[in-house]
Enzyme design. Structure first.
Site, mmCIF file in Angstrom:
data_model
loop_
_atom_site.group_PDB
_atom_site.id
_atom_site.type_symbol
_atom_site.label_atom_id
_atom_site.label_comp_id
_atom_site.label_asym_id
_atom_site.label_seq_id
_atom_site.Cartn_x
_atom_site.Cartn_y
_atom_site.Cartn_z
ATOM 1 N N ASP A 218 0.836 -1.196 0.000
ATOM 2 C CA ASP A 218 0.000 0.000 0.000
ATOM 3 C C ASP A 218 0.878 1.256 0.000
ATOM 4 O O ASP A 218 1.843 1.347 0.755
ATOM 5 C CB ASP A 218 -0.879 -0.020 1.258
ATOM 6 C CG ASP A 218 -1.943 1.048 1.230
ATOM 7 O OD1 ASP A 218 -2.765 1.040 0.310
ATOM 8 O OD2 ASP A 218 -1.956 1.905 2.157
ATOM 9 N N GLU A 277 1.586 -0.669 -5.079
ATOM 10 C CA GLU A 277 0.535 0.306 -5.370
ATOM 11 C C GLU A 277 1.260 1.644 -5.400
ATOM 12 O O GLU A 277 1.529 2.248 -4.360
ATOM 13 C CB GLU A 277 -0.558 0.327 -4.300
ATOM 14 C CG GLU A 277 -1.706 1.229 -4.718
ATOM 15 C CD GLU A 277 -2.136 2.257 -3.685
ATOM 16 O OE1 GLU A 277 -3.161 2.911 -3.918
ATOM 17 O OE2 GLU A 277 -1.455 2.438 -2.667
HETATM 18 C C1 BGC Z 1 -5.579 2.121 -0.467
HETATM 19 C C2 BGC Z 1 -6.728 2.909 0.036
HETATM 20 C C3 BGC Z 1 -6.334 3.537 1.355
HETATM 21 C C4 BGC Z 1 -5.028 4.321 1.235
HETATM 22 C C5 BGC Z 1 -4.443 4.629 2.552
HETATM 23 C C6 BGC Z 1 -4.606 3.254 -0.720
HETATM 24 O O1 BGC Z 1 -3.889 3.295 -1.707
HETATM 25 O O2 BGC Z 1 -5.843 1.379 -1.610
HETATM 26 O O3 BGC Z 1 -7.887 2.155 0.142
HETATM 27 O O4 BGC Z 1 -7.334 4.411 1.769
HETATM 28 O O5 BGC Z 1 -4.077 3.607 0.514
HETATM 29 O O6 BGC Z 1 -3.942 3.469 3.146
#
Ligand code: BGC
Length: 570
Positions: A218, A277
């Site tokens: 993340d 991500e």
């Molecule tokens: C996740 C989100 C989240 C954020 C903070 C993102 O990229 O996919 O759902 O709110 O990170 O953790």
């Protein structure tokens, strides 16, 4: 001439036998995202859980997925759907316990599915023991605490804005401020601190030892901030994410962390993966995350954000393939996830949106690389756009600025059956209300209906397993095509496949590119005659394509239906 456009999806057992473990499995894997809270609820509390997810794994096998990615199920106050973790080694009671996690991983492996779990290293929950200590004045070095500005320190340390709206800083009782790029309940960790780095390596080992096959990381682009935390100088910063480098995102320093994590993953063999991500301003910057000594995959959000436009899509495909190939990696395509408006709705309202979504999916699955499928997209679920304010839980909605705050609309629990409370989601209700029309979109309702989106996905994934040219390789060979149409050839192991996509609202005539294998739409003739006849439902992929020359002689042409994608054997 009548062409059979689909072959029946093989039975799950056959699929498993047909897919032995291969090196670099992730390079062309189809990975199904389970948003745990909204997938399947085993205990009737209205919230999905790990046991529910385990019981529904056969759905993924029947679909033809290679792996499952589970969103965070760790101990958390749930200020941001579990992306605010208070204990990285514990399962939140709302989702089950560690034994449930262990069972899920074992069952998935027995079914031939790999398991990717989410890891949230950019920030903890404000209820994490470290942050509680920090509030009590101890160990603040693990976070970003700073004095305020202005004569009495009552202004934030810099002008950074939270992704969820409002300032990225909150003041604590002793007058200092802490940084949170997301909600105040998600304080950012300071990755310059050795203890933070060591702790996360230990957490990764904990889950690797339990048997997971990898991590979706993340905010993988956010862990390192520009030295001195410089001002940005203007507002609406969140709009620039993905197009411009900001002092809190995509800093070069993050790569050292990913290299260290790669060494750790490799110490478990060569099959455990890291998926970034990462929001980066260009395909080139994104490719840095998947260099040979870094992570295995990075979501291609440029593709997700691309409008339904032939030139724009072709540019994104070319840019993405060029950038990832330059570092020896493959591209990771994605159209929907738990943070964005479902692509069925993004591409336009009603029947047009669904037509384009189905075509975009076939296009994605024809490209070289890996693809992520978000739960419910295989049912053609639309975004729920009319949730009442009082049921919304997205923290961005509560903060009322920045993001549109509408992420609840893609998180509504999915329908499994046509009857029963919450349409088979669980024995009780569902934490967000499901539209009554979803009963007709349930897995049960669509199974066996050749016109359904579910059967289109099943056929597409079955063909993708069977056809060497799908998914494999790293390039596409573009073919001449009229304006608004994309056509490309894929080759591998002596087999070839052509993919055509008509992105225009009208039928387009083409020389027949080969023998049709699968189409996202019904015959163009039907559409041309009465576009409205499509209604809310897109007729069968397993139908004939309009063919003007019944003898199949050379020079025959076909009509491509509006907003459609066809795979052809060539
Ligand atoms: C996740 C989100 C989240 C954020 C903070 C993102 O990229 O996919 O759902 O709110 O990170 O953790």
């Amino acid at each position: 001439m009548v062409h059979e456009l689909t072959s029946p999806a093989p039975a799950p057992d056959d699929l498993r036998r047909a897919s032995p473990s291969k090196p670099g499995w992730w390079r062309d894997a189809v990975i199904y995202q389970v948003y745990v809270r909204s997938f399947a609820d085993s205990d009737g509390d209205g919230i999905g859980d790990l046991r529910g997810a385990r019981e529904r794994l056969p759905h993924l096998v029947a679909l033809g997925a290679d792996a499952v990615w589970l969103t965070p199920f760790y101990a958390s106050p749930q200020a941001d759907g579990g992306y605010d973790v208070s204990d990285y080694r514990a399962v939140d009671p709302v989702f089950g316990d560690l034994a449930d996690a262990d069972d899920l991983v074992r069952t998935a492996h027995e079914l031939g599915l790999r398991v990717i779990v989410d890891i949230v290293p950019n920030h903890t929950s404000d209820q994490h023991p470290w942050f509680r200590e920090a509030l009590a004045g101890r160990g603040r070095r693990r976070y970003h605490f700073r004095p305020g500005t202005g004569p009495d320190g009552s202004l934030p340390p810099n002008d950074w804005e939270s992704v969820f709206g409002g300032p990225a800083w909150t003041r604590v009782a002793d007058g200092s401020w802490y940084l949170h790029l997301f909600a105040p309940e998600q304080p950012d960790l300071n990755w310059d601190d050795e203890e933070v780095r060591d702790e996360f390596e230990s957490v990764l080992r904990f889950w690797l030892d339990l048997g997971v096959d990898g991590f979706r990381i993340d905010v993988a682009h956010g862990m390192v901030k520009a030295p001195g935390l410089p001002d940005i100088g203007h507002r609406e910063q969140v709009r620039l994410i993905g197009s411009q480098q900001l002092p809190f995102f995509d800093q070069d320093g993050v790569h050292e962390i990913h290299r260290a994590w790669r060494r750790l993953l490799d110490s478990y063999g060569d099959e455990r993966i890291g998926v970034a991500e990462a929001w980066a301003p260009s395909a080139e910057r994104l490719a840095l995350y998947v260099r040979p000594d870094e992570l295995h995959q990075a979501f291609n959000f440029q593709y997700l954000n691309c409008p339904w436009d032939a030139d724009a899509l072709r540019r994104v495909v070319d840019d993405s393939l060029r950038a990832t190939t330059s570092v020896g990696a493959t591209t990771t395509w994605v159209l929907s996830n738990h943070d964005v408006v479902r692509h069925t709705t993004r591409y336009g309202a009603g029947a047009a949106g669904l037509r384009r979504a189905r075509a975009a999916t076939l296009l994605m699955l024809a490209l070289p690389g890996s693809a992520y499928v978000y739960q419910g997209e295989e049912l053609g679920l639309p975004e729920v756009t009319d949730l009442p304010d009082e049921v919304r839980q997205d923290p961005a909605f509560q903060r009322g600025e920045g993001q549109d705050g509408l992420r609840d609309g893609c998180r509504v629990p999915i329908p499994w059956t046509s009857q029963g409370p919450s349409y088979g989601f669980g024995p009780g209700g569902s934490w967000l209300p499901q539209p009554p029309e979803w009963r007709d979109l349930s897995v049960e309702a669509q199974t066996g209906d050749p016109a359904s989106t579910l059967e289109l996905y099943r056929s597409a994934l079955a063909l993708r397993r069977a056809h060497p040219a799908l998914g494999a390789g790293d390039g596409v060979e573009w073919l001449p095509a009229p304006p608004g149409v994309l056509a490309f050839r894929r080759r591998a192991e002596g087999a070839a496949l052509i993919c055509t996509v008509n992105l225009t609202p009208g039928p387009v005539r083409l020389p027949a590119p080969g023998r049709p294998l699968l189409s996202s739409a019904p015959p163009a003739g039907a559409c041309a005659g009465d576009a409205a006849a499509l209604g809310g439902k897109v007729p069968a992929p397993a139908r004939e394509l309009a063919d003007d020359d019944p003898d199949g002689a050379e020079g025959r042409t076909v009509l491509l239906a509006p907003d459609s994608c066809v795979w052809w054997a060539s």
